[in-house]
Write a protein that holds these residues in place. Structure first.
Motif, PDB file in Angstrom:
ATOM      1  N   ILE A  22      36.033  30.268  39.958  1.00 56.51           N
ATOM      2  CA  ILE A  22      36.855  30.650  41.110  1.00 56.51           C
ATOM      3  C   ILE A  22      36.010  30.634  42.378  1.00 56.51           C
ATOM      4  CG2 ILE A  22      38.184  32.498  42.212  1.00 56.51           C
ATOM      5  CD1 ILE A  22      38.928  33.521  39.437  1.00 56.51           C
ATOM      6  N   TYR A  23      36.512  29.957  43.409  1.00 56.12           N
ATOM      7  CA  TYR A  23      35.985  30.064  44.774  1.00 56.12           C
ATOM      8  C   TYR A  23      37.107  30.699  45.585  1.00 56.12           C
ATOM      9  CZ  TYR A  23      32.527  26.575  43.291  1.00 56.12           C
ATOM     10  OH  TYR A  23      31.532  25.890  42.636  1.00 56.12           O
ATOM     11  N   LEU A  24      36.828  31.834  46.224  1.00 56.53           N
ATOM     12  CA  LEU A  24      37.888  32.557  46.912  1.00 56.53           C
ATOM     13  C   LEU A  24      37.433  33.016  48.293  1.00 56.53           C
ATOM     14  CD1 LEU A  24      40.769  33.788  46.620  1.00 56.53           C
ATOM     15  CD2 LEU A  24      39.657  35.881  45.787  1.00 56.53           C
ATOM     16  N   ARG A  41      46.493  34.571  47.246  1.00 55.19           N
ATOM     17  CA  ARG A  41      45.890  33.282  46.865  1.00 55.19           C
ATOM     18  C   ARG A  41      45.257  33.363  45.484  1.00 55.19           C
ATOM     19  NH1 ARG A  41      43.144  31.912  52.753  1.00 55.19           N
ATOM     20  NH2 ARG A  41      45.105  31.427  53.815  1.00 55.19           N
ATOM     21  N   LEU A  42      44.630  34.498  45.195  1.00 53.13           N
ATOM     22  CA  LEU A  42      44.034  34.695  43.873  1.00 53.13           C
ATOM     23  C   LEU A  42      45.121  34.693  42.797  1.00 53.13           C
ATOM     24  CD1 LEU A  42      41.652  35.403  42.017  1.00 53.13           C
ATOM     25  CD2 LEU A  42      42.004  37.816  42.626  1.00 53.13           C
ATOM     26  N   LYS A  43      46.184  35.420  43.050  1.00 57.67           N
ATOM     27  CA  LYS A  43      47.285  35.501  42.081  1.00 57.67           C
ATOM     28  C   LYS A  43      47.916  34.127  41.845  1.00 57.67           C
ATOM     29  CE  LYS A  43      51.783  37.741  41.356  1.00 57.67           C
ATOM     30  NZ  LYS A  43      52.785  38.694  41.927  1.00 57.67           N
ATOM     31  N   ASN A  44      48.174  33.394  42.947  1.00 56.01           N
ATOM     32  CA  ASN A  44      48.819  32.086  42.817  1.00 56.01           C
ATOM     33  C   ASN A  44      47.916  31.065  42.140  1.00 56.01           C
ATOM     34  OD1 ASN A  44      51.100  33.057  44.072  1.00 56.01           O
ATOM     35  ND2 ASN A  44      50.551  32.277  46.101  1.00 56.01           N
ATOM     36  N   GLY A  45      46.617  31.112  42.471  1.00 54.84           N
ATOM     37  CA  GLY A  45      45.683  30.175  41.857  1.00 54.84           C
ATOM     38  C   GLY A  45      45.570  30.374  40.358  1.00 54.84           C
ATOM     39  N   ALA A  71      37.829  38.643  34.773  1.00 61.03           N
ATOM     40  CA  ALA A  71      37.507  38.138  36.113  1.00 61.03           C
ATOM     41  C   ALA A  71      38.188  38.984  37.185  1.00 61.03           C
ATOM     42  CB  ALA A  71      37.930  36.678  36.236  1.00 61.03           C
ATOM     43  N   LEU A  72      39.451  39.328  36.968  1.00 66.18           N
ATOM     44  CA  LEU A  72      40.182  40.151  37.928  1.00 66.18           C
ATOM     45  C   LEU A  72      39.553  41.541  38.056  1.00 66.18           C
ATOM     46  CD1 LEU A  72      43.893  39.224  37.072  1.00 66.18           C
ATOM     47  CD2 LEU A  72      42.662  38.722  39.187  1.00 66.18           C
ATOM     48  N   ASP A  73      39.133  42.097  36.942  1.00 68.66           N
ATOM     49  CA  ASP A  73      38.472  43.411  36.974  1.00 68.66           C
ATOM     50  C   ASP A  73      37.193  43.345  37.813  1.00 68.66           C
ATOM     51  OD1 ASP A  73      40.426  44.527  35.404  1.00 68.66           O
ATOM     52  OD2 ASP A  73      39.297  44.372  33.525  1.00 68.66           O
ATOM     53  N   ALA A  74      36.433  42.251  37.659  1.00 69.07           N
ATOM     54  CA  ALA A  74      35.180  42.093  38.407  1.00 69.07           C
ATOM     55  C   ALA A  74      35.449  41.979  39.903  1.00 69.07           C
ATOM     56  CB  ALA A  74      34.420  40.865  37.907  1.00 69.07           C
ATOM     57  N   ILE A  75      36.489  41.234  40.276  1.00 66.13           N
ATOM     58  CA  ILE A  75      36.822  41.064  41.690  1.00 66.13           C
ATOM     59  C   ILE A  75      37.346  42.367  42.280  1.00 66.13           C
ATOM     60  CG2 ILE A  75      38.341  39.864  43.315  1.00 66.13           C
ATOM     61  CD1 ILE A  75      38.178  37.417  41.462  1.00 66.13           C
ATOM     62  N   LYS A  76      38.182  43.083  41.538  1.00 65.43           N
ATOM     63  CA  LYS A  76      38.724  44.354  42.028  1.00 65.43           C
ATOM     64  C   LYS A  76      37.619  45.383  42.256  1.00 65.43           C
ATOM     65  CE  LYS A  76      43.311  43.897  39.936  1.00 65.43           C
ATOM     66  NZ  LYS A  76      44.231  44.405  38.870  1.00 65.43           N
ATOM     67  N   SER A  77      36.544  45.283  41.488  1.00 57.46           N
ATOM     68  CA  SER A  77      35.454  46.256  41.608  1.00 57.46           C
ATOM     69  C   SER A  77      34.719  46.143  42.941  1.00 57.46           C
ATOM     70  CB  SER A  77      34.470  46.092  40.446  1.00 57.46           C
ATOM     71  OG  SER A  77      33.729  44.890  40.570  1.00 57.46           O
ATOM     72  N   ILE A  78      34.874  45.013  43.644  1.00 55.97           N
ATOM     73  CA  ILE A  78      34.179  44.834  44.928  1.00 55.97           C
ATOM     74  C   ILE A  78      35.146  44.713  46.097  1.00 55.97           C
ATOM     75  CG2 ILE A  78      32.200  43.708  43.820  1.00 55.97           C
ATOM     76  CD1 ILE A  78      33.317  41.045  45.042  1.00 55.97           C
ATOM     77  N   GLN A  79      36.430  44.998  45.887  1.00 54.80           N
ATOM     78  CA  GLN A  79      37.415  44.752  46.941  1.00 54.80           C
ATOM     79  C   GLN A  79      37.267  45.656  48.160  1.00 54.80           C
ATOM     80  OE1 GLN A  79      41.469  45.355  45.680  1.00 54.80           O
ATOM     81  NE2 GLN A  79      40.977  47.190  44.513  1.00 54.80           N
TER      82      GLN A  79
END
Length: 261
Positions: A22-24, A41-45, A71-79
């Motif tokens: 993922i590149y976001l 964009r993350l959800k749609n991708g 992956a979603l858990d990792a991204i949410k941890s830095i939101q």
């Protein structure tokens, strides 16, 4: 681990089950990101990848959903501390590589048997190791940067009594206070007679750091006369002279304006 080393590790990895890349873009300074559009964009991708996997085997779909969840858990941890962009590579065994970047990225989502590293390699090529030299009469600050992030800081303060430069490292380097009036008067009296020798002495130290840390580009910031003298003594081909006053900026702010703009 820095991007260059990690890129070498992950680029040749292979997993028959699949690897999520993922590149976001998460740049909160962008007008289209301030309302959390990155989440959409993350959800749609990921939804498109999920739809594709639903057309393949049930096992492949199950693996993808498990990797996607981690992956979603990792991204949410830095939101709450989002940078300008993130790169994530997630593996079926649970391993995740997540890199926060102070740079713009193009949104990409891949589920392949190898990580998709083309954009990451392009970023690495476009942003080599660089240095910023902020030159003042009594103080020289050096900031080493990679991918628009501070990797090291140095401060060199001229001590007139010893005719030598004293070096400081780390965050405290730019927190040094200006010298008193009597010190500056003494400095001014000896500057004309000694400046070339003093600058040559310091340039040897700077050239050593440039070579040792493989710095490819150097930005010189400061008074025109000092910059002009110092530039002649540097052993680096790519030098950019910037004539602006960044005295009140933090190191990160200087990088944002000079490197990442």
């Amino acid at each position: 681990m820095d991007l260059v080393k990690k890129l070498q590790q992950v680029k040749d990895m292979y997993d028959e089950k699949g690897i999520l890349t993922i590149y976001l873009s998460t740049d909160q300074t962008s007008n289209d990101q301030q309302k959390g559009e990155w989440k959409i964009r993350l959800k749609n991708g990921l939804k498109k990848l999920d739809e594709y996997n639903n057309l393949s085997s049930i096992e492949n779909c199950k693996t993808f959903k498990n990797v996607q969840r981690k992956a979603l858990d990792a991204i949410k941890s830095i939101q709450l501390e989002l940078p300008r962009g993130i790169v994530l590579v997630a593996f079926p065994n649970g391993d995740i590589y997540l890199k926060k970047l102070q740079l713009q990225v193009e949104n990409e989502f891949h589920w392949e048997k190898k990580p998709i590293t083309k954009q990451l390699e392009k970023i690495k090529s476009n942003y080599p190791k660089e240095g910023i030299l902020f030159l003042q009469k009594e103080n020289v600050y050096m900031i080493e940067t990679s991918l628009a992030e501070v990797t090291q800081e140095y401060s060199f303060e001229l001590e007139v009594e010893s005719n030598d430069w004293k070096q400081y490292e780390g965050l405290a380097a730019r927190e040094r206070k200006a010298s008193g009036a009597s010190h500056r008067d003494k400095f001014e009296q000896r500057l004309d007679a000694n400046k070339l020798r003093w600058y040559k002495q310091l340039s040897d130290e700077i050239n050593g750091k440039i070579k040792q840390n493989s710095i490819e580009n150097l930005y010189l910031v400061g008074e025109k006369e000092i910059v002009s003298e110092f530039q002649k003594m540097l052993n680096i081909k790519k030098v950019t002279v910037i004539q602006k006053n960044y005295a009140n900026l933090t190191s990160k702010q200087m990088i944002d304006q000079i490197v990442a703009s």
